[in-house]
Write an enzyme that holds these catalytic residues in place. Sequence first.
Site, PDB file in Angstrom:
ATOM      1  N   SER A  84       0.838  -1.205   0.000  1.00 19.25           N
ATOM      2  CA  SER A  84       0.000   0.000   0.000  1.00 19.25           C
ATOM      3  C   SER A  84       0.871   1.253   0.000  1.00 19.25           C
ATOM      4  CB  SER A  84      -0.926   0.021   1.225  1.00 19.25           C
ATOM      5  OG  SER A  84      -0.171   0.000   2.430  1.00 19.25           O
TER       6      SER A  84
ATOM      7  N   ARG B 297       2.959  -6.284   7.227  1.00 15.58           N
ATOM      8  CA  ARG B 297       2.198  -6.781   8.374  1.00 15.58           C
ATOM      9  C   ARG B 297       0.693  -6.789   8.116  1.00 15.58           C
ATOM     10  NH1 ARG B 297       2.809  -1.875  12.725  1.00 15.58           N
ATOM     11  NH2 ARG B 297       4.840  -2.872  12.943  1.00 15.58           N
TER      12      ARG B 297
ATOM     13  N   ASN C 292       3.961   7.550  11.045  1.00 10.62           N
ATOM     14  CA  ASN C 292       4.094   8.674  11.974  1.00 10.62           C
ATOM     15  C   ASN C 292       3.109   8.456  13.109  1.00 10.62           C
ATOM     16  OD1 ASN C 292       4.244  11.136  13.293  1.00 10.62           O
ATOM     17  ND2 ASN C 292       4.426  12.321  11.408  1.00 10.62           N
TER      18      ASN C 292
ATOM     19  N   LYS D  37      10.754  13.625   5.440  1.00 10.23           N
ATOM     20  CA  LYS D  37      11.330  14.965   5.558  1.00 10.23           C
ATOM     21  C   LYS D  37      11.561  15.382   6.999  1.00 10.23           C
ATOM     22  CE  LYS D  37       6.974  17.637   5.790  1.00 10.23           C
ATOM     23  NZ  LYS D  37       6.546  16.927   6.949  1.00 10.23           N
TER      24      LYS D  37
ATOM     25  N   TYR E 288       9.167   9.255  15.716  1.00 10.63           N
ATOM     26  CA  TYR E 288       9.258   9.199  14.263  1.00 10.63           C
ATOM     27  C   TYR E 288      10.387  10.078  13.751  1.00 10.63           C
ATOM     28  CZ  TYR E 288       7.448   8.817   9.465  1.00 10.63           C
ATOM     29  OH  TYR E 288       7.291   8.552   8.129  1.00 10.63           O
TER      30      TYR E 288
ATOM     31  N   ASN F 272      10.947   0.510   3.530  1.00 15.05           N
ATOM     32  CA  ASN F 272       9.917   1.530   3.335  1.00 15.05           C
ATOM     33  C   ASN F 272       8.908   1.615   4.473  1.00 15.05           C
ATOM     34  OD1 ASN F 272       7.779   3.142   1.700  1.00 15.05           O
ATOM     35  ND2 ASN F 272       6.769   1.179   2.100  1.00 15.05           N
TER      36      ASN F 272
ATOM     37  N   GLN G 226       8.745  18.392  13.252  1.00 19.37           N
ATOM     38  CA  GLN G 226       7.302  18.589  13.120  1.00 19.37           C
ATOM     39  C   GLN G 226       6.691  19.030  14.432  1.00 19.37           C
ATOM     40  OE1 GLN G 226       4.907  15.600  10.948  1.00 19.37           O
ATOM     41  NE2 GLN G 226       3.534  15.572  12.719  1.00 19.37           N
TER      42      GLN G 226
END
Length: 258
Positions: free
Chosen positions: A17, A39, A95, A143, A155, A91, A149
Amino acid sequence: MDLELKGKVVIVTGGASGIGKGITDALLEEGAIPCILDRDAEAINSYIEGLGLQKEKVITANVELTDETSCHKAIKDIVKDTGRIDALVNNAGTNDGVGLEHGSISQFYKSLDNNVGHYYLMAKICLPFLKLSKGSIVNIVSKIHSTGQGGTSGYAAANGARVSLTEDWAQELKKYQISVYGVSVAECWTPQYKDWISKNDSPHKVLQKINSKIPLENRMTTTVELADMTLFLLSNKSGISSGHVIFVDGGYVHLDKV
């Protein structure tokens, strides 16, 4: 362009996905043999069902990537089937919002395990086979390693580690002619992102605000664009380079957002 990936066996974590699916799709188009480790059994089944006649060209394993035994078994089975591993795309991750003020140390450790621990684990398990094929590793990175953030310490730390691992592995593995890269993502339009946008009171306004911060074309990166860069780096067309983190983000990190 023929990237000469036909018949290459490529492991893609979280490949059923989102960004991972985009990479899996692109590998199929190039004639490679993508091996999805994910998973989410439902996502795997949905992806395979959508392939139709092409489903025989993809190898899948429903694996919890934080479970070392399961990961070893999945790779062992893939090698038994194919006889080789030519590349690894790390990959999978999410978050999870484990911050400093409202998080806990146990949540922080779990976030690191979920978001970077399996990057190391998969590279470790695949390494003997990558040595034989003089293969490649691509680490997908958020990023947040450069921008921060707020409210997502786990994360952020995991993605900083993904960048550092990319650079360190490139140094360590150069003697085996294994190239290692990072692909840094900012805002990428995926089903997960679309779902998050839809839950806002004014989805259109939220999307406009996000797009306005992306300097090039004021739009999000597509999974196709990320996949194209990833496959180029996996191929011999990327040449003698290694250790670089490539920003596929419309200039989000490095260009002014004014």
